[in-house]
Scaffold this motif. Structure first.
Motif, mmCIF file in Angstrom:
data_model
loop_
_atom_site.group_PDB
_atom_site.id
_atom_site.type_symbol
_atom_site.label_atom_id
_atom_site.label_comp_id
_atom_site.label_asym_id
_atom_site.label_seq_id
_atom_site.Cartn_x
_atom_site.Cartn_y
_atom_site.Cartn_z
ATOM 1 N N ARG A 231 22.794 -2.210 13.532
ATOM 2 C CA ARG A 231 23.734 -1.431 14.092
ATOM 3 C C ARG A 231 24.408 -1.357 12.278
ATOM 4 O O ARG A 231 23.522 -2.065 11.424
ATOM 5 C CB ARG A 231 25.094 -2.325 14.231
ATOM 6 N N ALA A 232 25.166 -0.400 12.071
ATOM 7 C CA ALA A 232 25.148 0.144 11.434
ATOM 8 C C ALA A 232 26.869 0.980 10.193
ATOM 9 O O ALA A 232 27.111 1.353 11.337
ATOM 10 C CB ALA A 232 24.019 1.276 9.883
ATOM 11 N N LEU A 233 27.057 0.361 9.191
ATOM 12 C CA LEU A 233 28.190 0.942 8.971
ATOM 13 C C LEU A 233 28.440 1.656 6.897
ATOM 14 O O LEU A 233 27.838 0.929 6.518
ATOM 15 C CB LEU A 233 30.033 0.626 8.841
ATOM 16 N N LEU A 234 28.513 3.283 7.464
ATOM 17 C CA LEU A 234 28.041 3.667 5.859
ATOM 18 C C LEU A 234 29.087 4.190 5.517
ATOM 19 O O LEU A 234 29.983 5.209 6.402
ATOM 20 C CB LEU A 234 26.858 4.512 5.773
ATOM 21 N N THR A 235 29.013 4.386 4.611
ATOM 22 C CA THR A 235 30.124 5.646 3.646
ATOM 23 C C THR A 235 29.686 6.172 3.240
ATOM 24 O O THR A 235 28.437 6.850 2.297
ATOM 25 C CB THR A 235 31.531 4.261 2.377
ATOM 26 N N MET A 236 30.016 8.168 3.415
ATOM 27 C CA MET A 236 29.143 9.006 3.585
ATOM 28 C C MET A 236 30.529 9.753 1.958
ATOM 29 O O MET A 236 31.881 9.900 2.751
ATOM 30 C CB MET A 236 29.814 9.629 4.298
ATOM 31 N N LEU A 237 30.264 10.700 1.472
ATOM 32 C CA LEU A 237 31.232 11.082 0.687
ATOM 33 C C LEU A 237 31.118 12.731 0.193
ATOM 34 O O LEU A 237 29.824 13.261 -0.036
ATOM 35 C CB LEU A 237 30.984 10.728 -1.500
ATOM 36 N N ALA A 238 32.085 13.571 1.117
ATOM 37 C CA ALA A 238 32.010 14.762 0.697
ATOM 38 C C ALA A 238 32.116 15.536 -0.873
ATOM 39 O O ALA A 238 32.832 14.383 -1.478
ATOM 40 C CB ALA A 238 33.350 15.750 0.985
ATOM 41 N N VAL A 239 31.233 16.213 -1.243
ATOM 42 C CA VAL A 239 31.008 16.808 -2.620
ATOM 43 C C VAL A 239 30.925 18.357 -2.563
ATOM 44 O O VAL A 239 30.291 18.966 -1.735
ATOM 45 C CB VAL A 239 29.879 15.911 -3.610
ATOM 46 N N ASP A 240 31.463 18.091 -4.109
ATOM 47 C CA ASP A 240 31.151 19.797 -3.935
ATOM 48 C C ASP A 240 30.107 20.777 -4.645
ATOM 49 O O ASP A 240 29.109 19.986 -5.113
ATOM 50 C CB ASP A 240 33.350 20.992 -4.688
ATOM 51 N N SER B 164 36.260 11.039 1.249
ATOM 52 C CA SER B 164 34.624 10.002 1.586
ATOM 53 C C SER B 164 35.478 9.748 3.574
ATOM 54 O O SER B 164 36.299 9.743 4.034
ATOM 55 C CB SER B 164 34.903 8.441 1.035
ATOM 56 N N MET B 165 34.054 9.207 4.526
ATOM 57 C CA MET B 165 33.943 9.250 5.787
ATOM 58 C C MET B 165 33.342 8.385 6.210
ATOM 59 O O MET B 165 32.334 7.469 5.241
ATOM 60 C CB MET B 165 33.391 10.083 6.531
ATOM 61 N N GLU B 166 34.197 7.286 6.993
ATOM 62 C CA GLU B 166 32.989 5.612 7.162
ATOM 63 C C GLU B 166 32.183 6.232 8.621
ATOM 64 O O GLU B 166 32.914 6.902 9.123
ATOM 65 C CB GLU B 166 33.771 4.263 8.196
#
Length: 164
Positions: free
Chosen positions: A118-127, A96-98
């Motif tokens: 302003r925002a902080l999001l968490t993104m997840l890399a998927v296969d 994951s990445m913030e």
């Protein structure tokens, strides 16, 4: 940019600047509410889109939004103004990445710019099967990036504890 990565980091490591993304659009009447300001949901959609692009630039894989840790609406954006968004990865974990996103309004006639969200999001890399997939480490280069990186690590640990 790659020359700024210390030799002690893995070769696939990326800098913050490599993920930085900017987006500008013009706010039209259909984008706005009865106050002639952009709908909050429209701003949130822009933020999610730029966070997705930023995360994909970092990992070069498909991503999904996992969470929005914070989303602050600080001021309105009016019909006829530009909406400017800037986003970058603040921290990369195993899969994951913030992402930090800043939103500004710009009066195109005067040049005045104001911070509006302003925002902080968490993104997840998927296969290909939608399972979590590893992402490259992030190398913060300057003091601001290091500070944001450390804050992101602390938020990550709090989220893990809360989940457990």
């Amino acid at each position: 940019m790659a020359s700024q990565i210390p030799a002690s980091f893995p070769s696939e490591a990326k800098t913050v600047q490599q993920s930085k993304t900017c987006l500008t659009d013009l706010v039209f009447p259909p984008d706005t509410n009865h106050h002639h300001t952009v709908f909050g949901g429209k701003v949130m959609a822009y933020v999610d889109k730029i966070a997705c692009i930023t995360a994909m630039r970092h990992c070069r894989k498909p991503v999904v939004t996992v969470s929005s840790d914070s989303f602050e609406f600080l001021g309105p954006i009016k019909t006829g103004e530009a909406i400017n968004l800037e986003a970058y990865v603040t921290c990369a974990h195993r899969t994951s990445m913030e992402i930090f996103v800043k939103v500004e309004s710009e009066n195109l006639l005067t040049g005045e710019k104001r911070l509006t969200s302003r925002a902080l999001l968490t993104m997840l890399a998927v296969d290909a099967e939608g399972r979590p997939s590893p992402v490259p480490p992030l190398v913060p280069v300057n003091q601001e990036e290091i500070h944001r990186y450390q804050q992101a690590k602390e938020r990550y640990e709090k989220r893990k504890k809360k989940k457990a």
